[in-house]
Design a protein around this motif. Structure first.
Motif, PDB file in Angstrom:
ATOM      1  N   GLU A 152     -25.108 -39.591  27.237  1.00  0.00           N
ATOM      2  CA  GLU A 152     -24.635 -39.303  25.936  1.00  0.00           C
ATOM      3  C   GLU A 152     -25.065 -37.639  25.627  1.00  0.00           C
ATOM      4  O   GLU A 152     -24.019 -37.054  25.006  1.00  0.00           O
ATOM      5  N   ALA A 153     -26.041 -37.141  26.083  1.00  0.00           N
ATOM      6  CA  ALA A 153     -26.348 -35.840  25.667  1.00  0.00           C
ATOM      7  C   ALA A 153     -25.570 -34.728  26.375  1.00  0.00           C
ATOM      8  O   ALA A 153     -25.032 -33.777  25.736  1.00  0.00           O
ATOM      9  N   ILE A 154     -24.896 -35.173  27.436  1.00  0.00           N
ATOM     10  CA  ILE A 154     -23.876 -34.292  28.319  1.00  0.00           C
ATOM     11  C   ILE A 154     -22.492 -34.484  27.664  1.00  0.00           C
ATOM     12  O   ILE A 154     -21.799 -33.512  27.413  1.00  0.00           O
ATOM     13  N   ALA A 155     -22.303 -35.755  27.114  1.00  0.00           N
ATOM     14  CA  ALA A 155     -20.948 -35.881  26.454  1.00  0.00           C
ATOM     15  C   ALA A 155     -20.764 -35.120  25.182  1.00  0.00           C
ATOM     16  O   ALA A 155     -20.033 -34.405  24.497  1.00  0.00           O
ATOM     17  N   VAL A 156     -22.121 -35.200  24.395  1.00  0.00           N
ATOM     18  CA  VAL A 156     -22.381 -34.518  23.092  1.00  0.00           C
ATOM     19  C   VAL A 156     -22.079 -32.694  23.424  1.00  0.00           C
ATOM     20  O   VAL A 156     -21.654 -32.261  22.636  1.00  0.00           O
ATOM     21  N   ALA A 157     -22.545 -32.477  24.516  1.00  0.00           N
ATOM     22  CA  ALA A 157     -22.696 -30.934  24.755  1.00  0.00           C
ATOM     23  C   ALA A 157     -21.278 -30.414  25.087  1.00  0.00           C
ATOM     24  O   ALA A 157     -20.652 -29.349  24.746  1.00  0.00           O
ATOM     25  N   TYR A 316     -30.375 -21.930  22.532  1.00  0.00           N
ATOM     26  CA  TYR A 316     -31.484 -22.729  22.552  1.00  0.00           C
ATOM     27  C   TYR A 316     -31.866 -23.518  21.191  1.00  0.00           C
ATOM     28  O   TYR A 316     -32.150 -24.611  21.367  1.00  0.00           O
ATOM     29  N   LEU A 317     -31.703 -22.666  20.150  1.00  0.00           N
ATOM     30  CA  LEU A 317     -32.193 -23.128  18.911  1.00  0.00           C
ATOM     31  C   LEU A 317     -31.461 -24.259  18.545  1.00  0.00           C
ATOM     32  O   LEU A 317     -31.636 -25.232  17.976  1.00  0.00           O
ATOM     33  N   ALA A 318     -29.707 -23.982  18.807  1.00  0.00           N
ATOM     34  CA  ALA A 318     -29.081 -25.281  18.369  1.00  0.00           C
ATOM     35  C   ALA A 318     -29.244 -26.232  19.362  1.00  0.00           C
ATOM     36  O   ALA A 318     -29.169 -27.646  18.635  1.00  0.00           O
ATOM     37  N   ALA A 319     -29.755 -26.356  20.523  1.00  0.00           N
ATOM     38  CA  ALA A 319     -29.720 -27.498  21.472  1.00  0.00           C
ATOM     39  C   ALA A 319     -31.027 -28.150  20.866  1.00  0.00           C
ATOM     40  O   ALA A 319     -31.114 -29.383  20.937  1.00  0.00           O
ATOM     41  N   TRP A 320     -32.013 -27.336  20.567  1.00  0.00           N
ATOM     42  CA  TRP A 320     -33.265 -27.990  20.323  1.00  0.00           C
ATOM     43  C   TRP A 320     -33.269 -28.611  18.790  1.00  0.00           C
ATOM     44  O   TRP A 320     -33.870 -29.874  18.824  1.00  0.00           O
ATOM     45  N   ILE A 321     -32.510 -28.019  17.827  1.00  0.00           N
ATOM     46  CA  ILE A 321     -32.373 -28.881  16.758  1.00  0.00           C
ATOM     47  C   ILE A 321     -31.631 -30.214  16.912  1.00  0.00           C
ATOM     48  O   ILE A 321     -32.142 -31.201  16.393  1.00  0.00           O
ATOM     49  N   GLN A 324     -34.152 -32.818  18.456  1.00  0.00           N
ATOM     50  CA  GLN A 324     -35.180 -33.301  17.544  1.00  0.00           C
ATOM     51  C   GLN A 324     -34.428 -34.064  16.608  1.00  0.00           C
ATOM     52  O   GLN A 324     -34.786 -35.105  16.365  1.00  0.00           O
ATOM     53  N   TRP A 325     -32.919 -33.958  16.217  1.00  0.00           N
ATOM     54  CA  TRP A 325     -32.395 -34.368  15.065  1.00  0.00           C
ATOM     55  C   TRP A 325     -31.845 -35.899  15.833  1.00  0.00           C
ATOM     56  O   TRP A 325     -32.140 -37.143  15.268  1.00  0.00           O
ATOM     57  N   PHE A 326     -31.421 -35.930  17.284  1.00  0.00           N
ATOM     58  CA  PHE A 326     -31.133 -37.363  17.720  1.00  0.00           C
ATOM     59  C   PHE A 326     -32.168 -37.672  18.883  1.00  0.00           C
ATOM     60  O   PHE A 326     -31.608 -38.847  19.479  1.00  0.00           O
ATOM     61  N   HIS A 327     -33.202 -37.245  18.783  1.00  0.00           N
ATOM     62  CA  HIS A 327     -34.466 -37.768  19.707  1.00  0.00           C
ATOM     63  C   HIS A 327     -34.192 -37.873  21.351  1.00  0.00           C
ATOM     64  O   HIS A 327     -34.251 -38.869  21.658  1.00  0.00           O
ATOM     65  N   TYR A 328     -33.637 -36.830  21.589  1.00  0.00           N
ATOM     66  CA  TYR A 328     -33.243 -36.493  23.053  1.00  0.00           C
ATOM     67  C   TYR A 328     -34.430 -35.993  23.764  1.00  0.00           C
ATOM     68  O   TYR A 328     -35.268 -35.187  23.068  1.00  0.00           O
ATOM     69  N   MET A 336     -28.642 -29.287  27.957  1.00  0.00           N
ATOM     70  CA  MET A 336     -27.523 -29.042  26.940  1.00  0.00           C
ATOM     71  C   MET A 336     -27.564 -27.457  26.637  1.00  0.00           C
ATOM     72  O   MET A 336     -26.557 -26.928  26.620  1.00  0.00           O
ATOM     73  N   PHE A 337     -28.851 -26.970  26.592  1.00  0.00           N
ATOM     74  CA  PHE A 337     -28.816 -25.528  26.685  1.00  0.00           C
ATOM     75  C   PHE A 337     -28.227 -24.645  27.772  1.00  0.00           C
ATOM     76  O   PHE A 337     -27.623 -23.818  27.699  1.00  0.00           O
TER      77      PHE A 337
END
Length: 399
Positions: A152-157, A316-321, A324-328, A336-337
């Protein structure tokens, strides 16, 4: 001897010589990649810098190399679309939109602040915000080889990259219109009416044609159909002022259900792309770099450092937020970064406009070129390291 051999001038211009050099550098990079355990993309960027006009002057970024580069970029976006699980993307549509907005908005804000610090000019600040925002999925072949593209994280990125690209191109079109003297109704018609029609038609027509022409996935006709669909959709988006890479991605996404992930057809597409066009794209990015500038004008080092730290830190900040938001997990956030760090062709196009329009001076323009080179070097490395950790984490969790 001169009567027997024709000694070419430098940089090489004859297509035979150029193609021979390109293939030779790709072959050497492939060999060294496995021995040095470095991503081949990184080696090709380095080879491009060495062989380019700012290095040994063997090859220039002329029309021939630009053609290979452009096809390589379209190929990356096509494979990215084909590799996505459309059902997963639909289930994660809110996450895709959220990440796309973040990975555009955070770098835009950081670029705007950088512009204010460097120039205190509103137009330049907006332009730098636009230059910070887009990214190229240069490291996508790495996540494919690691087998984590369905996560999912890759699909989101990857999906978020489309959102970011559309927002970037929309902002770029508006900025160009403002600089030219105003915003006409035709711009809004293209963005708000014509482009949605193209997207709707793509997702309605291509799957229907795919069901008809992709029955035999080992045929040459199937291979040509997918390439034709990529170039046709890319042509449509390019014609209405939206970058062709968006069209290539839409074509891949629309055909993703028609081309099975383990089929002979997808293997052929990946083989051709990863053997020639994508490596040529990486080589061309390397040719852009000019390390001598920072020796001749050391004051540009500070500008380049500010631009690179700001642009990379914002991604990096965008990926980190998002994480945190989606508990990756941390490894997913880092992957993602890494995927969204690299910048190249689109940033270059916008930067060239800025320089030609008198908005960017040589110092800032060279800093942008350096930031392209650095992010293209670092992005694949980060993606490789974090992707392996993410793959291991997912494998342990699935046990």
């Amino acid at each position: 001897m001169a009567l027997i051999l024709t000694i070419p001038g430098l940089p090489l211009t004859d297509p035979v010589y150029v193609f021979t050099l390109v293939l030779g550098l790709i072959w050497i990079a492939m060999k060294l990649s496995s021995q040095l355990r470095l991503p081949m993309i990184v080696l090709l960027i380095l080879f491009g810098a060495i062989a380019g006009t700012n290095g040994a002057n063997l090859i220039a970024r002329d029309a021939q190399l630009i053609l290979l580069e452009r096809i390589g970029l379209l190929y990356i976006m096509l494979l990215a679309g084909l590799g996505l699980n459309l059902d997963l993307l639909q289930r994660s549509s809110k996450k895709v939109l959220s990440f796309g907005l973040l990975t555009f908005g955070v770098p835009f804000a950081m670029g705007f602040i950088t512009g204010q610090l460097l120039t205190n000019n509103l137009m330049v600040s907006v332009l730098l915000g636009i230059l910070y925002s887009p990214h190229t999925l240069m490291a996508y072949p790495i996540v494919v080889s690691l087998g984590i593209v369905q996560q999912e994280a890759i699909a989101v990125a990857v999906g978020g990259s489309v959102v970011t690209t559309i927002l970037t191109l929309s902002g770029y079109a508006i900025l160009k219109a403002v600089h030219a003297g105003g915003i006409g109704i035709d711009l809004w018609i293209k963005l708000l009416i014509v482009f949605p029609i193209v997207v709707f038609g793509c997702f309605k027509l291509l799957p229907a044609l795919g069901r008809k022409f992709l029955k035999e996935d080992q045929s040459i006709e199937a291979f040509i159909f997918v390439l034709a669909a990529m170039f046709l959709t890319a042509t449509l988006t390019h014609a209405i002022g939206i970058d062709a890479i968006v069209g290539a991605f839409l074509a891949g996404l629309a055909l993703s259900r028609s081309v099975p992930k383990e089929s002979a057809l997808i293997q052929r597409l990946e083989f051709v792309g990863n053997s020639l066009f994508i490596p040529a794209f990486a080589l061309s990015v390397g040719v852009l770099s000019d390390p001598k500038i920072f020796i001749q004008h050391p004051e540009n080092l500070g500008i380049a450092a500010l631009v690179i730290v700001g642009a990379v830190g914002a991604k990096y900040l965008a990926a980190w937020i998002t994480g945190q938001w989606f508990h990756y997990p941390k490894a997913a956030v880092s992957t993602m970064f890494g995927l969204t760090m690299s910048r190249s062709a689109l940033v270059l196009v916008i930067a060239l406009f800025g320089r030609n329009a008198g908005l960017l001076d040589d110092g800032i323009f060279n800093a942008i070129v350096a930031y392209i080179a650095v992010t293209c070097l670092i992005g694949p490395v980060v993606t490789t390291i974090s992707g392996k950790a993410f793959n291991t984490t997912h494998w342990i969790e699935s046990r």
